[in-house]
Write a protein that holds these residues in place. Structure first.
Motif, PDB file in Angstrom:
ATOM      1  N   SER A  15       0.859  -1.184   0.000  1.00 57.42           N
ATOM      2  CA  SER A  15       0.000   0.000   0.000  1.00 57.42           C
ATOM      3  C   SER A  15       0.894   1.233   0.000  1.00 57.42           C
ATOM      4  O   SER A  15       1.660   1.459   0.944  1.00 57.42           O
ATOM      5  CB  SER A  15      -0.899  -0.007   1.243  1.00 57.42           C
ATOM      6  OG  SER A  15      -1.713   1.144   1.269  1.00 57.42           O
ATOM      7  N   ASP A 132     -13.623  -3.769   1.912  1.00 56.10           N
ATOM      8  CA  ASP A 132     -12.828  -3.688   3.133  1.00 56.10           C
ATOM      9  C   ASP A 132     -13.762  -3.849   4.328  1.00 56.10           C
ATOM     10  O   ASP A 132     -14.631  -3.001   4.554  1.00 56.10           O
ATOM     11  CB  ASP A 132     -12.109  -2.345   3.210  1.00 56.10           C
ATOM     12  CG  ASP A 132     -11.008  -2.211   2.167  1.00 56.10           C
ATOM     13  OD1 ASP A 132     -10.562  -3.238   1.635  1.00 56.10           O
ATOM     14  OD2 ASP A 132     -10.589  -1.073   1.892  1.00 56.10           O
ATOM     15  N   THR A 153      -9.035  -4.869   6.146  1.00 54.74           N
ATOM     16  CA  THR A 153      -8.544  -3.496   6.291  1.00 54.74           C
ATOM     17  C   THR A 153      -9.195  -2.715   7.419  1.00 54.74           C
ATOM     18  O   THR A 153      -8.540  -1.943   8.124  1.00 54.74           O
ATOM     19  CB  THR A 153      -8.775  -2.730   4.976  1.00 54.74           C
ATOM     20  OG1 THR A 153      -8.435  -3.579   3.885  1.00 54.74           O
ATOM     21  CG2 THR A 153      -7.995  -1.445   4.933  1.00 54.74           C
ATOM     22  N   GLU A 185      -4.957  -7.389   5.781  1.00 52.57           N
ATOM     23  CA  GLU A 185      -4.395  -6.040   5.860  1.00 52.57           C
ATOM     24  C   GLU A 185      -4.666  -5.484   7.244  1.00 52.57           C
ATOM     25  O   GLU A 185      -5.714  -5.731   7.835  1.00 52.57           O
ATOM     26  CB  GLU A 185      -5.011  -5.127   4.800  1.00 52.57           C
ATOM     27  CG  GLU A 185      -4.436  -3.718   4.801  1.00 52.57           C
ATOM     28  CD  GLU A 185      -4.925  -2.847   3.653  1.00 52.57           C
ATOM     29  OE1 GLU A 185      -4.383  -1.739   3.486  1.00 52.57           O
ATOM     30  OE2 GLU A 185      -5.849  -3.272   2.935  1.00 52.57           O
ATOM     31  N   VAL A 206      -1.474  -7.345   2.449  1.00 53.06           N
ATOM     32  CA  VAL A 206      -1.183  -5.943   2.148  1.00 53.06           C
ATOM     33  C   VAL A 206      -0.369  -5.373   3.302  1.00 53.06           C
ATOM     34  O   VAL A 206      -0.767  -5.496   4.462  1.00 53.06           O
ATOM     35  CB  VAL A 206      -2.470  -5.116   1.976  1.00 53.06           C
ATOM     36  CG1 VAL A 206      -2.123  -3.635   1.785  1.00 53.06           C
ATOM     37  CG2 VAL A 206      -3.286  -5.617   0.796  1.00 53.06           C
TER      38      VAL A 206
END
Length: 228
Positions: A15, A132, A153, A185, A206
């Protein structure tokens, strides 16, 4: 499985984002950081804003690199805490800029557009939809709405997902147990934690701050030193 998702299996996605006000919040710097991440072995990039996506896509094409981009926007909207690609117009902005995957908030927070609406617009633009999420229930709902993949996320950023110092391995375990593919993530700030997420069943991982935000990493060290 879609070829892009197949390409991402067990891979590192970096990212490359910088907050407003950061000295790194320049498109040329985002491009340089993206190039450095790829040099280090990243297989895909996660970028915010049409401007960044267009610039990095141009760099990739100029260098003959076929690298997937997960794109998103981050904007505040009145009456909601949803800020990751919250509207159909933002979805279109990201897709038209050259993203292969559009990432959007897939939580159950009050929102200007439903997850199903965002998925529909994403697919109409010819790209994949990544929701997400912060909980197992949100992941179930996102897949029911047609999402192609979910990411962890938002874990720690919603009322149903308390903030925690490390990765949400409990959420990853729950997703894996139900056979729901996910991209890990969030707070994967060491190589060991990233590898552990893959062992817990993540489709890909990520990593952001630990690689592309030296101000954040410096803060971690500065706080540790002050505590001695």
């Amino acid at each position: 499985m879609h070829p892009i998702l197949a390409k991402l299996r067990s891979q590192l996605i970096v990212s490359v984002q910088a907050d407003e006000g950061s000295p790194l919040r320049e498109v040329s710097i985002i491009v340089a950081l993206s190039r450095a991440a790829l040099l280090g072995g990243a297989s895909a990039l996660r970028l915010r804003s049409g401007e960044d996506i267009r610039a990095v896509r141009a760099m990739l094409e100029a260098e003959g690199k076929n690298v997937p981009i997960i794109g998103l926007t981050k904007n505040n909207h009145p009456g909601t805490d949803v800020y990751i690609t919250a509207t159909p117009d933002e979805v279109r902005e990201v897709a038209e800029a050259g993203a292969d995957v559009v990432a959007f908030d897939g939580t159950d927070l009050p929102r200007p557009s439903t997850v199903a609406q965002l998925v529909e617009v994403t697919h109409a633009a010819g790209v994949l939809a990544m929701a997400d999420i912060s909980t197992l229930e949100e992941a179930r709902a996102a897949y029911a709405a047609g999402a192609d993949i979910v990411g962890t996320t938002m874990s720690g950023y919603t009322p149903h997902s308390p903030r925690q110092p490390g990765p949400d391995f409990a959420l990853m375990d729950a997703l894996h147990a139900e056979g729901l593919p996910f991209i890990a993530e969030g707070r994967l700030n060491t190589p060991e934690l990233a590898a552990e997420a893959l062992r817990r069943g993540a489709h890909a991982v990520v990593v952001g701050s630990a690689i592309t935000r030296p101000d954040h990493v410096t803060r971690w060290f500065a706080q540790a030193v002050r505590g001695v």
